[in-house]
Design a protein around this motif. Structure first.
Motif, PDB file in Angstrom:
ATOM      1  N   VAL A 152       0.768  -1.247  -0.003  1.00 29.77           N
ATOM      2  CA  VAL A 152       0.044   0.127  -0.105  1.00 29.77           C
ATOM      3  C   VAL A 152       0.846   1.163   0.093  1.00 29.77           C
ATOM      4  N   LEU A 153       1.000   1.886  -1.127  1.00 31.74           N
ATOM      5  CA  LEU A 153       1.830   3.268  -1.262  1.00 31.74           C
ATOM      6  C   LEU A 153       0.920   4.226  -1.204  1.00 31.74           C
ATOM      7  N   SER A 154       1.119   5.181  -0.039  1.00 35.97           N
ATOM      8  CA  SER A 154       0.329   6.376   0.074  1.00 35.97           C
ATOM      9  C   SER A 154       1.332   7.676   0.128  1.00 35.97           C
ATOM     10  N   PRO A 155       0.368   8.652  -0.322  1.00 40.04           N
ATOM     11  CA  PRO A 155       1.415   9.901  -0.236  1.00 40.04           C
ATOM     12  C   PRO A 155       1.422  10.619   1.049  1.00 40.04           C
ATOM     13  N   LEU A 156       2.613  11.075   1.349  1.00 40.07           N
ATOM     14  CA  LEU A 156       2.270  11.923   3.079  1.00 40.07           C
ATOM     15  C   LEU A 156       3.043  13.187   2.595  1.00 40.07           C
ATOM     16  N   VAL A 157       2.260  14.217   2.970  1.00 41.84           N
ATOM     17  CA  VAL A 157       2.758  15.813   2.922  1.00 41.84           C
ATOM     18  C   VAL A 157       3.342  16.027   4.345  1.00 41.84           C
ATOM     19  N   SER A 158       4.726  16.231   4.239  1.00 38.78           N
ATOM     20  CA  SER A 158       5.480  16.430   5.320  1.00 38.78           C
ATOM     21  C   SER A 158       5.253  17.898   6.072  1.00 38.78           C
ATOM     22  N   GLU A 159       5.748  17.983   7.349  1.00 37.68           N
ATOM     23  CA  GLU A 159       5.514  19.318   7.838  1.00 37.68           C
ATOM     24  C   GLU A 159       6.136  20.445   7.147  1.00 37.68           C
TER      25      GLU A 159
END
Length: 254
Positions: free
Chosen positions: A97-104
């Motif tokens: 499962v590849l999900s995009p993460l928006v960093s701080e």
């Protein structure tokens, strides 16, 4: 071709064979040294404390040799969309499962949140944590299609490799990190996805290959020695004149 010509031909062919096989053996020895150094580097990265995931300023310098399997950590928020990439693990067949993460800091990177079995294609069963989350895992380079892998088919939602640019384009993410993170922790809210299933294993058979090539070189030397002796005996009049022992017949009875 005279005897001298045959000897020269044998020696030239033997020299060529020995040179070829010995060179291949030396090459395998050098490859073994390189592989052992690579394994030592990766082991050191796996045992090190995680560092901050590289941001946009460092993306251009990231490369497989220096950064693959480096432990990193990043804090941010997952976006709701994801992509399933076919996989086979110790848990059986299923999907990453590849999900995009928006960093701080506002940059986006893909996180391999872990493995789900084939029966969990339902998005609700693998939903990402809400709110800020800290993910720790291994930095992995993008996996473009190659070798025996089948081509990704984004239009049909079928992915066979973790090709970061293709997945980013499919999800409409815009600029993303040129790597993804194989999560060890922090990327699941229930039993699935299962993180931490990355297998780090480098095949190292170079010593066997080296011994094989050196063995073939020795066989060529041995074969050349036998052939040269044979040619010398054939061209030696004294050896050719040695009479053969008479063959005695079997006497008939009475």
């Amino acid at each position: 071709m005279g005897g001298r010509g045959r000897l020269v031909t044998i020696l030239l062919l033997a020299a060529l064979g020995v040179s070829l096989f010995a060179s291949l053996g030396v090459w395998q020895v050098e490859r073994r040294a390189w592989k052992l150094d690579l394994i030592a580097q990766v082991d050191a990265r796996l045992g090190a404390e995680p560092v901050a995931a590289p941001g946009p300023d460092a993306w251009a310098a990231i490369n497989r040799a220096d950064d693959q399997y480096r432990r990193v950590t990043v804090t941010g928020n997952f976006r709701p969309e994801d992509v399933l990439v076919q996989a086979v693990t110790e848990e059986g067949p299923g999907f990453w499962v590849l999900s995009p993460l928006v960093s701080e800091a506002g940059d986006t990177l893909l996180v391999n949140r872990g493995f789900v079995p084939q029966g969990m294609r339902d998005a609700a069963a693998r939903r990402a944590p809400e709110g800020a989350v800290t993910v720790t895992g291994l930095l992995r380079m993008s996996e473009p299609k190659g070798g025996f892998l089948r081509a990704n088919d984004p239009a049909a939602g079928r992915f066979y490799s973790r090709d970061v640019p293709v997945i980013a384009e499919t999800l409409g993410l815009g600029p993303v990190a040129p790597y993804f993170v194989d999560a060890e922790s922090g990327a699941a809210i229930g039993a699935y996805p299962v993180p931490g299933l990355t297998v780090v294993n480098f095949r190292n058979s170079h010593l066997i290959y080296a011994l094989t090539w050196f063995g073939l070189a020795l066989m060529v030397v041995g074969g050349a020695v036998i052939a040269v002796r044979h040619e010398r005996r054939r061209d030696d009049p004294a050896a050719a004149a040695v009479p053969r022992a008479p063959v005695r017949g079997i006497p008939h009875p009475g």
